[in-house]
Design an enzyme around this catalytic site. Structure first.
Site, PDB file in Angstrom:
ATOM      1  N   GLY A  27       0.787  -1.309   0.237  1.00  0.00           N
ATOM      2  CA  GLY A  27      -0.280  -0.008   0.052  1.00  0.00           C
ATOM      3  C   GLY A  27       0.917   1.419  -0.273  1.00  0.00           C
ATOM      4  O   GLY A  27       1.980   1.096  -0.245  1.00  0.00           O
ATOM      5  N   ASP A  68      -3.004 -12.797   4.096  1.00  0.00           N
ATOM      6  CA  ASP A  68      -4.192 -12.541   4.753  1.00  0.00           C
ATOM      7  C   ASP A  68      -3.811 -12.509   5.697  1.00  0.00           C
ATOM      8  O   ASP A  68      -4.091 -13.555   6.241  1.00  0.00           O
ATOM      9  CB  ASP A  68      -5.362 -13.273   3.464  1.00  0.00           C
ATOM     10  CG  ASP A  68      -6.620 -13.003   4.044  1.00  0.00           C
ATOM     11  OD1 ASP A  68      -6.670 -11.876   4.762  1.00  0.00           O
ATOM     12  OD2 ASP A  68      -7.741 -13.516   3.591  1.00  0.00           O
ATOM     13  N   ILE A  69      -3.948 -11.149   6.456  1.00  0.00           N
ATOM     14  CA  ILE A  69      -4.342 -11.057   7.645  1.00  0.00           C
ATOM     15  C   ILE A  69      -5.149 -11.789   8.695  1.00  0.00           C
ATOM     16  O   ILE A  69      -4.646 -11.701   9.781  1.00  0.00           O
ATOM     17  CB  ILE A  69      -3.669  -9.826   7.878  1.00  0.00           C
ATOM     18  CG1 ILE A  69      -3.315  -9.714   9.800  1.00  0.00           C
ATOM     19  CG2 ILE A  69      -4.575  -8.800   7.673  1.00  0.00           C
ATOM     20  CD1 ILE A  69      -1.703 -10.483  10.652  1.00  0.00           C
ATOM     21  N   TYR A 158     -14.320   3.832  10.183  1.00  0.00           N
ATOM     22  CA  TYR A 158     -13.184   3.525  10.352  1.00  0.00           C
ATOM     23  C   TYR A 158     -12.774   4.030  12.086  1.00  0.00           C
ATOM     24  O   TYR A 158     -11.736   3.149  12.301  1.00  0.00           O
ATOM     25  CB  TYR A 158     -12.420   4.343   8.995  1.00  0.00           C
ATOM     26  CG  TYR A 158     -11.197   4.769   9.147  1.00  0.00           C
ATOM     27  CD1 TYR A 158     -10.304   3.171   8.453  1.00  0.00           C
ATOM     28  CD2 TYR A 158     -10.285   5.944   9.021  1.00  0.00           C
ATOM     29  CE1 TYR A 158      -8.426   4.004   8.537  1.00  0.00           C
ATOM     30  CE2 TYR A 158      -8.933   6.461   8.603  1.00  0.00           C
ATOM     31  CZ  TYR A 158      -8.467   4.772   8.937  1.00  0.00           C
ATOM     32  OH  TYR A 158      -6.979   5.482   8.357  1.00  0.00           O
ATOM     33  N   LYS A 162     -10.095   2.685  14.478  1.00  0.00           N
ATOM     34  CA  LYS A 162      -9.239   3.229  14.833  1.00  0.00           C
ATOM     35  C   LYS A 162      -9.212   3.101  16.545  1.00  0.00           C
ATOM     36  O   LYS A 162      -8.103   3.262  17.603  1.00  0.00           O
ATOM     37  CB  LYS A 162      -8.777   4.310  14.332  1.00  0.00           C
ATOM     38  CG  LYS A 162      -8.511   3.494  12.748  1.00  0.00           C
ATOM     39  CD  LYS A 162      -6.799   3.077  13.325  1.00  0.00           C
ATOM     40  CE  LYS A 162      -6.710   2.645  11.260  1.00  0.00           C
ATOM     41  NZ  LYS A 162      -5.667   1.892  11.269  1.00  0.00           N
TER      42      LYS A 162
HETATM   43  P1  NAD Z   1      -3.125   0.957   1.533  1.00  0.00           P
HETATM   44  O1  NAD Z   1      -4.755   0.947   1.299  1.00  0.00           O
HETATM   45  O2  NAD Z   1      -2.598   2.083   0.726  1.00  0.00           O
HETATM   46  O3  NAD Z   1      -2.187   0.316   1.887  1.00  0.00           O
HETATM   47  C1  NAD Z   1      -2.648  -1.268   2.559  1.00  0.00           C
HETATM   48  C2  NAD Z   1      -2.776  -2.450   1.553  1.00  0.00           C
HETATM   49  O4  NAD Z   1      -3.085  -3.712   2.777  1.00  0.00           O
HETATM   50  C3  NAD Z   1      -2.797  -2.481   0.660  1.00  0.00           C
HETATM   51  O5  NAD Z   1      -1.728  -3.029  -0.385  1.00  0.00           O
HETATM   52  C4  NAD Z   1      -3.837  -3.792   0.892  1.00  0.00           C
HETATM   53  O6  NAD Z   1      -3.526  -4.944  -0.432  1.00  0.00           O
HETATM   54  C5  NAD Z   1      -3.317  -4.796   1.929  1.00  0.00           C
HETATM   55  N1  NAD Z   1      -4.020  -5.645   2.303  1.00  0.00           N
HETATM   56  C6  NAD Z   1      -5.457  -5.295   2.395  1.00  0.00           C
HETATM   57  N2  NAD Z   1      -6.381  -6.399   3.130  1.00  0.00           N
HETATM   58  C7  NAD Z   1      -5.677  -7.667   3.374  1.00  0.00           C
HETATM   59  C8  NAD Z   1      -5.535  -8.601   3.819  1.00  0.00           C
HETATM   60  N3  NAD Z   1      -6.356  -8.907   4.343  1.00  0.00           N
HETATM   61  N4  NAD Z   1      -4.040  -9.089   4.685  1.00  0.00           N
HETATM   62  C9  NAD Z   1      -3.000  -8.693   4.147  1.00  0.00           C
HETATM   63  N5  NAD Z   1      -2.670  -7.424   3.227  1.00  0.00           N
HETATM   64  C10 NAD Z   1      -3.806  -6.291   3.207  1.00  0.00           C
HETATM   65  O7  NAD Z   1      -3.289   1.628   3.453  1.00  0.00           O
HETATM   66  P2  NAD Z   1      -1.934   2.954   3.912  1.00  0.00           P
HETATM   67  O8  NAD Z   1      -2.155   4.239   3.124  1.00  0.00           O
HETATM   68  O9  NAD Z   1      -0.543   2.327   3.497  1.00  0.00           O
HETATM   69  O10 NAD Z   1      -2.337   2.735   5.212  1.00  0.00           O
HETATM   70  C11 NAD Z   1      -1.538   1.813   5.677  1.00  0.00           C
HETATM   71  C12 NAD Z   1      -2.527   1.826   6.988  1.00  0.00           C
HETATM   72  O11 NAD Z   1      -2.304   3.575   7.703  1.00  0.00           O
HETATM   73  C13 NAD Z   1      -3.672   2.071   7.539  1.00  0.00           C
HETATM   74  O12 NAD Z   1      -3.916   1.327   8.789  1.00  0.00           O
HETATM   75  C14 NAD Z   1      -4.088   2.994   7.719  1.00  0.00           C
HETATM   76  O13 NAD Z   1      -5.707   3.501   8.069  1.00  0.00           O
HETATM   77  C15 NAD Z   1      -3.628   3.723   8.431  1.00  0.00           C
HETATM   78  N6  NAD Z   1      -3.510   5.334   8.033  1.00  0.00           N
HETATM   79  C16 NAD Z   1      -3.353   5.668   6.794  1.00  0.00           C
HETATM   80  C17 NAD Z   1      -3.077   7.019   6.574  1.00  0.00           C
HETATM   81  C18 NAD Z   1      -2.519   7.577   5.179  1.00  0.00           C
HETATM   82  O14 NAD Z   1      -2.836   9.025   4.561  1.00  0.00           O
HETATM   83  N7  NAD Z   1      -2.492   6.798   4.215  1.00  0.00           N
HETATM   84  C19 NAD Z   1      -3.905   7.992   7.672  1.00  0.00           C
HETATM   85  C20 NAD Z   1      -3.697   7.504   8.730  1.00  0.00           C
HETATM   86  C21 NAD Z   1      -3.937   6.593   9.131  1.00  0.00           C
HETATM   87  N1  SER Z   2      -5.575   9.204   5.627  1.00  0.00           N
HETATM   88  C1  SER Z   2      -6.479   8.645   6.004  1.00  0.00           C
HETATM   89  C2  SER Z   2      -7.401   8.988   5.234  1.00  0.00           C
HETATM   90  O1  SER Z   2      -8.223  10.061   4.686  1.00  0.00           O
HETATM   91  C3  SER Z   2      -7.004   8.934   7.411  1.00  0.00           C
HETATM   92  O2  SER Z   2      -6.700   7.680   8.166  1.00  0.00           O
HETATM   93  O3  SER Z   2      -8.344   8.215   5.385  1.00  0.00           O
END
Ligand code: NAD
Ligand code: SER
Length: 332
Positions: A27, A68-69, A158, A162
């Site tokens: 991701g 798959d987690i 969501y 969290k």
């Molecule tokens: P993303 O959606 O880009 O990546 C998530 C990854 O998880 C994807 O590659 C997906 O294929 C994988 N995935 C989905 N289901 C799965 C499963 N069952 N088993 C294994 N892998 C699986 O998300 P991200 O932006 O990289 O976010 C990662 C974490 O950070 C999340 O917990 C998200 O809530 C948190 N977060 C992200 C942001 C942001 O702005 N990107 C902000 C706050 C929190």
């Molecule tokens: N960037 C994230 C979202 O918009 C915040 O956790 O979902």
């Protein structure tokens, strides 16, 4: 003064014993985190995993496993196979996608976390990173300079997952001694991998459109202010927190961290300084309501004091870096 030879030997032995698993590595965050962890700790010590069959091009130069987690047995088998010592759990559904699939979002975001917390409780691993979000806050949270401790009444599935996750992390730490560490990321901005279904994703999409010479149709109102951060700062915060001595990690729910705050109108104006012909229009959709329930800016005093957090990127530096590196062919 040189360190004694035994200390050097023990240090190298410990170093080599560290095996890091990233779950959800393909991701937006995982891609950048894997690259930085491999750079710091050696490619042979960092195992990327994701539910996707194949690693993305950026992750091809290292170990990759399909996982798959939600499949607890396969997860535990992977821990055994590589003798994993620490896990970064990134697999989740983000805010906008989670509103479309609330039941599955709850299942993935909670069961995934329990599988990892339980593996630490059972002594299989000794450290966890799990990200929380500004989505833990809600309409009755103070929206300016939001403190670490305040009203938290999230109104999205969501945000519910969290906030519940944060409480469980603290519980596992206090009751079972699990070394779990967490950050409430703001909206993250990067060019390596496309974001996956968040409300703050407009601040990434806008750069792809600007660089492609296309007008941008923004799904938030022009004056919607949200906390944001450039990815390099987020990766630094993540690894700094994970490398901090345990006694400095006082908060075991999740730490507020702050980078910058801006509105669509403000980032548009910053991009126009480099691309004066760039155009935007505003057509808010269901994500507006989500954004309206989140803070505008974050107070991160505790992270600064406890483990020395300080961001490096401001809006100007972020904009110039994104415009230099974004590759519009990834999106169009
Ligand atoms: P993303 O959606 O880009 O990546 C998530 C990854 O998880 C994807 O590659 C997906 O294929 C994988 N995935 C989905 N289901 C799965 C499963 N069952 N088993 C294994 N892998 C699986 O998300 P991200 O932006 O990289 O976010 C990662 C974490 O950070 C999340 O917990 C998200 O809530 C948190 N977060 C992200 C942001 C942001 O702005 N990107 C902000 C706050 C929190
Ligand atoms: N960037 C994230 C979202 O918009 C915040 O956790 O979902």
């Amino acid at each position: 003064m040189k360190p004694p030879i035994v200390a050097v030997f023990l240090y190298l032995k410990f170093w080599n014993m560290r095996k890091i698993l990233i779950v959800g590595a393909s991701g937006q965050i995982g891609t950048e985190l894997v690259l930085e962890l491999r750079r710091r700790f050696g490619a042979e010590n960092v195992i990327a995993s994701d539910v996707k069959d194949e690693p993305s091009d950026l992750l091809k130069d290292g170990l990759y496993e399909k996982l798959d987690i939600l499949d607890k047995e396969s997860y535990n088998a992977l821990l055994d196979k590589y003798k994993i010592t620490e896990v970064y759990l990134l697999a989740a559904l983000l805010s906008a996608t989670a509103e479309k699939h609330p039941e599955f979002a709850w299942k993935l975001n909670m069961d995934g976390l329990f599988h990892v917390l339980d593996s630490a409780k059972e002594g299989k691993i000794n450290k966890i990173f799990w990200p929380s979000s500004i989505a833990v806050f809600g309409p009755n949270t103070p929206r300016e300079n939001t403190p670490q401790y305040c009203v938290m009444d999230p109104s999205t599935v969501y945000g519910l997952s969290k906030l519940a996750g944060e409480r469980w992390c603290e519980y596992y730490n206090k009751k079972h001694g699990v070394d779990v560490r967490s950050i409430r990321y703001p909206g993250l901005i990067s060019y390596g991998s496309l974001p996956g279904g968040g409300t703050t994703d407009y601040a990434v999409d806008i750069f792809y459109h600007a660089k492609a010479g296309k007008k941008y149709n923004c799904f938030l109102k022009k004056d919607t202010e949200l906390p944001m951060m450039y990815m390099d700062d987020a990766i630094k915060a993540t690894i700094d927190l994970m490398e901090a001595p345990s006694e400095k990690v006082v908060i075991r729910s999740s730490y507020n961290i702050s980078g910058m705050s801006f509105t669509p109108e403000k980032i548009y104006a910053e991009i126009r300084k480099s691309l004066p012909d760039f155009e935007i229009e505003y057509n808010p959709d269901f994500r507006q309501e989500i954004a309206d329930s989140w803070p505008k800016s974050i107070n991160d005093n505790e992270a600064q004091i406890h483990w020395g957090w300080a961001p490096e990127y401001d809006l100007k530096a972020l904009t110039l870096t994104m415009l230099e590196h974004v590759d519009p062919s990834k999106l169009f």
